[in-house]
Write a protein that holds these residues in place. Structure first.
Motif, PDB file in Angstrom:
ATOM      1  N   GLY A 166       0.805  -1.345   0.018  1.00 29.93           N
ATOM      2  CA  GLY A 166       0.032   0.131  -0.015  1.00 29.93           C
ATOM      3  C   GLY A 166       0.936   1.318   0.084  1.00 29.93           C
ATOM      4  O   GLY A 166       0.544   2.334  -0.727  1.00 29.93           O
ATOM      5  N   LYS A 167       1.928   1.217   0.728  1.00 38.24           N
ATOM      6  CA  LYS A 167       2.792   2.549   0.795  1.00 38.24           C
ATOM      7  C   LYS A 167       3.586   2.638  -0.568  1.00 38.24           C
ATOM      8  O   LYS A 167       3.598   3.593  -0.875  1.00 38.24           O
ATOM      9  CB  LYS A 167       3.781   2.416   1.905  1.00 38.24           C
ATOM     10  N   MET A 168       4.047   1.402  -1.045  1.00 40.68           N
ATOM     11  CA  MET A 168       4.647   1.449  -2.413  1.00 40.68           C
ATOM     12  C   MET A 168       3.701   2.182  -3.394  1.00 40.68           C
ATOM     13  O   MET A 168       4.043   2.865  -4.189  1.00 40.68           O
ATOM     14  CB  MET A 168       4.906   0.048  -2.592  1.00 40.68           C
ATOM     15  N   ALA A 169       2.300   1.801  -3.358  1.00 41.60           N
ATOM     16  CA  ALA A 169       1.570   2.172  -4.504  1.00 41.60           C
ATOM     17  C   ALA A 169       1.325   3.618  -4.359  1.00 41.60           C
ATOM     18  O   ALA A 169       1.014   4.373  -5.386  1.00 41.60           O
ATOM     19  CB  ALA A 169       0.077   1.542  -4.318  1.00 41.60           C
ATOM     20  N   VAL A 170       1.408   4.304  -3.033  1.00 43.02           N
ATOM     21  CA  VAL A 170       1.375   5.820  -2.910  1.00 43.02           C
ATOM     22  C   VAL A 170       2.585   6.626  -2.909  1.00 43.02           C
ATOM     23  O   VAL A 170       2.381   7.663  -2.797  1.00 43.02           O
ATOM     24  CB  VAL A 170       0.380   5.984  -1.705  1.00 43.02           C
ATOM     25  N   GLY A 171       3.655   5.834  -3.063  1.00 44.27           N
ATOM     26  CA  GLY A 171       4.893   6.407  -3.175  1.00 44.27           C
ATOM     27  C   GLY A 171       5.608   6.784  -1.430  1.00 44.27           C
ATOM     28  O   GLY A 171       5.995   8.064  -1.923  1.00 44.27           O
ATOM     29  N   ILE A 172       5.409   6.213  -0.698  1.00 42.28           N
ATOM     30  CA  ILE A 172       5.850   6.549   0.461  1.00 42.28           C
ATOM     31  C   ILE A 172       6.550   5.262   1.261  1.00 42.28           C
ATOM     32  O   ILE A 172       6.567   4.246   0.783  1.00 42.28           O
ATOM     33  CB  ILE A 172       4.771   7.170   1.452  1.00 42.28           C
ATOM     34  N   ARG A 173       7.424   5.596   2.215  1.00 43.44           N
ATOM     35  CA  ARG A 173       8.345   4.552   2.553  1.00 43.44           C
ATOM     36  C   ARG A 173       8.637   5.000   4.264  1.00 43.44           C
ATOM     37  O   ARG A 173       8.505   6.159   4.871  1.00 43.44           O
ATOM     38  CB  ARG A 173       9.725   4.382   2.088  1.00 43.44           C
ATOM     39  N   VAL A 174       9.002   4.032   5.098  1.00 48.84           N
ATOM     40  CA  VAL A 174       9.268   4.097   6.368  1.00 48.84           C
ATOM     41  C   VAL A 174      10.680   4.188   6.743  1.00 48.84           C
ATOM     42  O   VAL A 174      11.564   3.332   6.043  1.00 48.84           O
ATOM     43  CB  VAL A 174       8.728   2.853   7.310  1.00 48.84           C
ATOM     44  N   THR A 175      11.278   5.141   7.464  1.00 54.85           N
ATOM     45  CA  THR A 175      12.773   5.274   7.656  1.00 54.85           C
ATOM     46  C   THR A 175      12.980   5.479   9.001  1.00 54.85           C
ATOM     47  O   THR A 175      11.831   5.670   9.845  1.00 54.85           O
ATOM     48  CB  THR A 175      13.407   6.476   6.696  1.00 54.85           C
ATOM     49  N   ASP A 176      14.188   5.553   9.439  1.00 59.49           N
ATOM     50  CA  ASP A 176      14.636   5.647  10.786  1.00 59.49           C
ATOM     51  C   ASP A 176      14.878   7.468  10.630  1.00 59.49           C
ATOM     52  O   ASP A 176      14.648   7.977   9.732  1.00 59.49           O
ATOM     53  CB  ASP A 176      15.775   5.007  11.504  1.00 59.49           C
ATOM     54  N   THR A 177      15.139   7.879  12.031  1.00 56.87           N
ATOM     55  CA  THR A 177      15.340   9.631  11.965  1.00 56.87           C
ATOM     56  C   THR A 177      16.491   9.988  11.137  1.00 56.87           C
ATOM     57  O   THR A 177      16.821  11.115  10.946  1.00 56.87           O
ATOM     58  CB  THR A 177      15.574   9.947  13.379  1.00 56.87           C
ATOM     59  N   GLU A 178      17.436   9.007  10.511  1.00 55.92           N
ATOM     60  CA  GLU A 178      18.361   9.395   9.736  1.00 55.92           C
ATOM     61  C   GLU A 178      18.106   9.201   8.150  1.00 55.92           C
ATOM     62  O   GLU A 178      19.114   9.144   7.434  1.00 55.92           O
ATOM     63  CB  GLU A 178      19.715   8.526  10.111  1.00 55.92           C
ATOM     64  N   GLY A 179      16.982   8.736   7.949  1.00 54.44           N
ATOM     65  CA  GLY A 179      16.422   8.467   6.742  1.00 54.44           C
ATOM     66  C   GLY A 179      16.816   7.208   6.039  1.00 54.44           C
ATOM     67  O   GLY A 179      16.785   6.874   4.784  1.00 54.44           O
ATOM     68  N   LYS A 180      17.295   6.289   6.891  1.00 55.55           N
ATOM     69  CA  LYS A 180      17.720   4.803   6.704  1.00 55.55           C
ATOM     70  C   LYS A 180      16.686   3.829   6.945  1.00 55.55           C
ATOM     71  O   LYS A 180      15.846   4.005   7.701  1.00 55.55           O
ATOM     72  CB  LYS A 180      19.009   4.500   7.299  1.00 55.55           C
ATOM     73  N   ARG A 181      16.818   2.655   6.085  1.00 58.32           N
ATOM     74  CA  ARG A 181      16.107   1.581   6.351  1.00 58.32           C
ATOM     75  C   ARG A 181      15.999   1.113   7.826  1.00 58.32           C
ATOM     76  O   ARG A 181      16.984   0.977   8.559  1.00 58.32           O
ATOM     77  CB  ARG A 181      16.694   0.218   5.409  1.00 58.32           C
TER      78      ARG A 181
END
Length: 252
Positions: A166-181
């Motif tokens: 669902g997130k991939m479909a709308v173009g968003i992602r989850v990261t830590d506070t450094e922008g990493k996986r």
């Protein structure tokens, strides 16, 4: 190769390596200034990254200027774009519809249909007993579905995609506070917090409402797990430069 430059406590770039070489030759950049490119684990002096480049004879390296530096094309790293409530709501709806397929199959295979039939037949004689019996019958189903949903979110959000379908479909992602996986452990913790909402029998979106008011658009589970939800797919996002460290590191 694209290279970032550290100067006066800020990061600039990225620039092509040929630009850096020219700036080292004409004295615009100094060999002791720090640089970083993808694949490095820490910032290193530009003189180490480009050992063959030195200021031309007679050139005088300029004094460290205030930011921005004097050479053309300098841009500071932009603040990431945080995903707002409606993007996240859209992702949740898509994931919900995806999960409804296995949820329905599993529920029926575990006797949901029989439990509903029994509920309807007992409602005419004793409604309280009928509802109580139904709740007991579907309790195992509820636990199984919660576990499946938990694994679905934690596995996808800690994967290389950093997002559920669902997130991939709308173009968003989850990261830590450094922008990493995020790690599997952090993804599990983040989604364990979300399960609290399910056990309170409130609308699942209540944990997302804070995203409309917080500075970085974080839900309750994001705040507690120290995560962000950013716009852009993981496979198209630029690799973040390291932000801090020791011995030759550069902290922006």
């Amino acid at each position: 190769m694209q290279v970032w430059i550290g100067r006066n406590g800020e990061r600039f770039g990225p620039y092509a390596d040929e630009e850096i070489r020219q700036w080292l030759r004409d004295g615009t950049c100094r060999p002791e200034e720090l640089g970083w490119h993808e694949g490095m684990t820490d910032w290193r002096p530009l003189g180490e990254l480009f050992p063959d480049e030195r200021p031309a004879a007679g050139s005088v390296p300029p004094m460290p200027p205030p930011a921005p530096p004097p050479f053309m094309g300098v841009t500071d790293i932009a603040e990431p774009e945080y995903a707002g409530f409606w993007l996240r709501f859209g992702a949740w709806v898509i994931d919900y519809l995806i999960l409804m397929v296995p949820f329905t199959i599993i529920s029926l295979s575990m006797g949901l249909g029989a439990a509903m039939t029994k509920l309807l037949s007992q409602m005419e004689s004793d409604q309280t007993a009928a509802i109580s019996a139904y709740a007991m019958a579907v309790q195992p189903i509820t636990y199984v579905l919660l576990v499946i949903g938990f694994v679905y979110y934690a596995a996808f959000e800690s994967s290389k995609w950093q997002a559920t379908p669902g997130k991939m479909a709308v173009g968003i992602r989850v990261t830590d506070t450094e922008g990493k996986r995020i790690s599997v452990g952090r993804a599990a913790g983040r989604n364990a917090i979300r399960l609290v909402n399910a056990f309170t029998f409130l609308v699942p979106m209540v944990f997302y409402v804070t995203a409309a008011f917080t500075q970085r658009k974080q839900g309750v589970h994001d705040l507690l797990a120290s995560t962000y939800v950013l716009t852009g797919r993981a496979d198209k996002a630029a690799a973040p430069a390291p932000r801090s460290g020791t011995s030759g590191s550069f902290d922006a």
